[in-house]
Design an enzyme around this catalytic site. Structure first.
Site, PDB file in Angstrom:
ATOM      1  CG  ASP A   1      47.918  26.948  35.416  1.00 16.98           C
ATOM      2  OD1 ASP A   1      48.352  27.975  34.852  1.00 16.98           O
ATOM      3  OD2 ASP A   1      47.441  25.993  34.792  1.00 16.98           O
TER       4      ASP A   1
ATOM      5  CG  ASP B   1      49.544  30.842  31.313  1.00 19.63           C
ATOM      6  OD1 ASP B   1      48.807  30.607  32.285  1.00 19.63           O
ATOM      7  OD2 ASP B   1      50.151  29.952  30.685  1.00 19.63           O
TER       8      ASP B   1
END
Length: 482
Positions: free
Chosen positions: A151, A356
């Site tokens: 992430d 992201d």
């Protein structure tokens, strides 16, 4: 007449199938029969997941990366009737992540005297939910190999530890600190403990006996991880990292998809990127594979571009600095084209856009999304419509077709950089029979919210994050791990 055989031969060459995708100028041909080739035996998948060895090549460390669905399955053929429910839940949770990111951005950007007190009580970092953080790699901490979620919107790396007060179900045994001779807890007065407030939104909590630093990371959907901050020996493939700071989670809640924890690739001092900057120079890249059976991508730590399998040169754009949101990655989206037609909108380039790996569906400001939707519908006309699905409002029934021509999507960034969205990132297949296939982009709720370039549109791209050079690089790559 002499040209006729040549023209016919050229037509045959252009129409010859290649991996289910053909290019026709500013359109690509999507083979609908080729798209869904799921292996439904989740037990087999779990045992063979990330089976290829990571390696070190030309100064770069290369880790195999796969989509979580390939490793843990989506429940088996007996549950195909629940496919619609599962995908709807994923998009709902993806929307929660986006709301969490927007709330944190609003909180950090607001002047201190006008900050919402209720929002300040919730330390919103990245959302970690089933089907949201999709991509996983294998690392080794304290001699134990573990599968962790990747992430870029999180900073603290953490794994579940035993003894565990409350842990969610994971596929691998829990990490046992007592079995690692190199495991050490972190003291309260350490730099790492002090950095937690900036990295996670929560200050370190000091335990008096023993005097260790405890951490808390809370997420937008109510998920959380709590435990002690520690140091241990980390192996990334064949690259050792001594005294790596990470969270040893003793109380964890959430739908983390069977993974053992999370690998934080954010920008704060406690992230993996910062802790290994002396080794890898603050550079990493990934190629995110699709969910089709057998596909693997890679996470490359280090900046040697010769190890990439890109099909065209890189184009670069600068990272947009934001002192109040310095743990996130921003760039400047200056344009979007659909099927070769450049959209016209005055809001392009006015606000930085977040990139992201944890958000699934790209979000665009309402006016830009409205223009994109209208142009896409104009070019992709003549196909029967299907009901909207969760946050996706442009859907089609393509069950009667074996293949369809799909307009290309291109994202343009400052400095003439561009990202050509792969065919696998254009449509979101709600139903496996293609009776409900939706354009895989969505609108933000308000014009002043921050746009997000999400992982679905980053598939089969090599995306470089160069934190020292403060730039991103993009090039098409058919994700593979060889």
């Amino acid at each position: 007449m002499a040209l006729l055989p040549f023209i016919l031969s050229l037509v045959v060459f252009l129409l010859h199938p290649h991996n289910g995708v053909h290019c026709y100028g500013d359109k690509q041909l999507l083979n609908l029969q080729h798209h869904f080739q799921w292996n439904h035996n989740s037990d087999t998948l779990a045992s063979t997941c990330l089976s290829r060895k990571s390696r070190k090549e030309k100064g770069a460390t290369i880790l195999e990366m796969k989509h979580r669905d390939y490793c843990y399955g989506h429940g088996g053929r007996a549950r195909d009737n629940d496919w619609n429910k599962l995908l709807r839940k994923r998009l709902i949770l993806d929307d929660l992540r986006v709301q969490s990111l927007q709330a944190r951005i609003r909180k950090n950007m607001a002047p201190a005297e006008t900050q919402d007190v209720s929002a300040a009580r919730i330390p919103l970092t990245s959302g970690v939910e089933l089907g949201t953080l999709n991509y996983i790699v294998k690392v080794e901490i304290g001699g134990r190999k573990m599968t962790v979620i990747v992430d870029t919107g999180s900073d603290l790396t953490w794994v579940q530890c035993q003894p565990c007060k409350s842990c969610y179900d994971q596929k691998e045994p829990l990490f046992n600190p007592s079995a690692s001779p190199s495991y050490r807890t972190v003291s309260c007065n350490s730099f790492e403990c002090q950095s937690l407030a900036f990295a996670t939104g929560n200050t370190g909590i000091c335990e008096e006996n023993p005097p260790t630093c405890n951490y808390v990371v809370s997420y937008g959907d109510g998920s959380y991880t709590r435990g002690e901050l520690a140091h241990d020996h980390l192996n990334l493939g064949k690259t050792p990292v001594d005294h790596f700071a990470f969270g040893c989670g003793r109380n964890n809640k959430g739908l983390f998809g069977g993974a053992s924890g999370l690998l934080g690739l954010g920008r704060s001092s406690i992230s993996l990127v910062s802790q290994t900057s002396a080794i890898f120079g603050g550079v990493f890249s990934y190629c995110l594979p699709s969910t089709e059976s057998g596909t693997s991508g890679s996470l490359v730590l280090g900046g040697n571009s010769s190890v990439y399998n890109t099909s065209n040169p890189f184009s670069y754009t600068r990272m947009i600095p934001n002192p109040k949101l310095s743990t996130f990655y921003f760039l400047n989206l200056t344009g979007v084209s659909v099927g070769g037609v450049t959209l016209q909108d005055s809001s392009f380039g006015k606000t930085a856009t977040l990139i992201d790996s944890g958000t699934v569906i790209t979000r665009l400001p309402p006016t830009i999304y409205k223009a994109l939707k209208a142009e896409f519908q104009k070019q992709f006309s003549g196909f029967p419509s299907a009901p909207a699905f969760s946050i996706l409002d442009t859907c089609y029934n393509l069950s009667a077709y074996q293949e369809v021509e799909v307009p290309t999507l291109k994202l343009q960034f400052e400095g003439n950089a561009k990202m050509n969205v792969d065919i696998t990132g254009v449509f979101y297949f709600v139903k496996t029979d293609a009776s409900q296939v939706c354009l895989a982009l969505a609108s933000l709720a308000f014009e002043d919210e921050i746009g997000i370039i999400a992982n679905y549109q980053q598939r089969n791209q090599r995306v470089i994050y160069d934190t020292k050079g403060s730039k991103f690089g993009f090039a098409q790559e058919s994700c593979s791990f060889t």
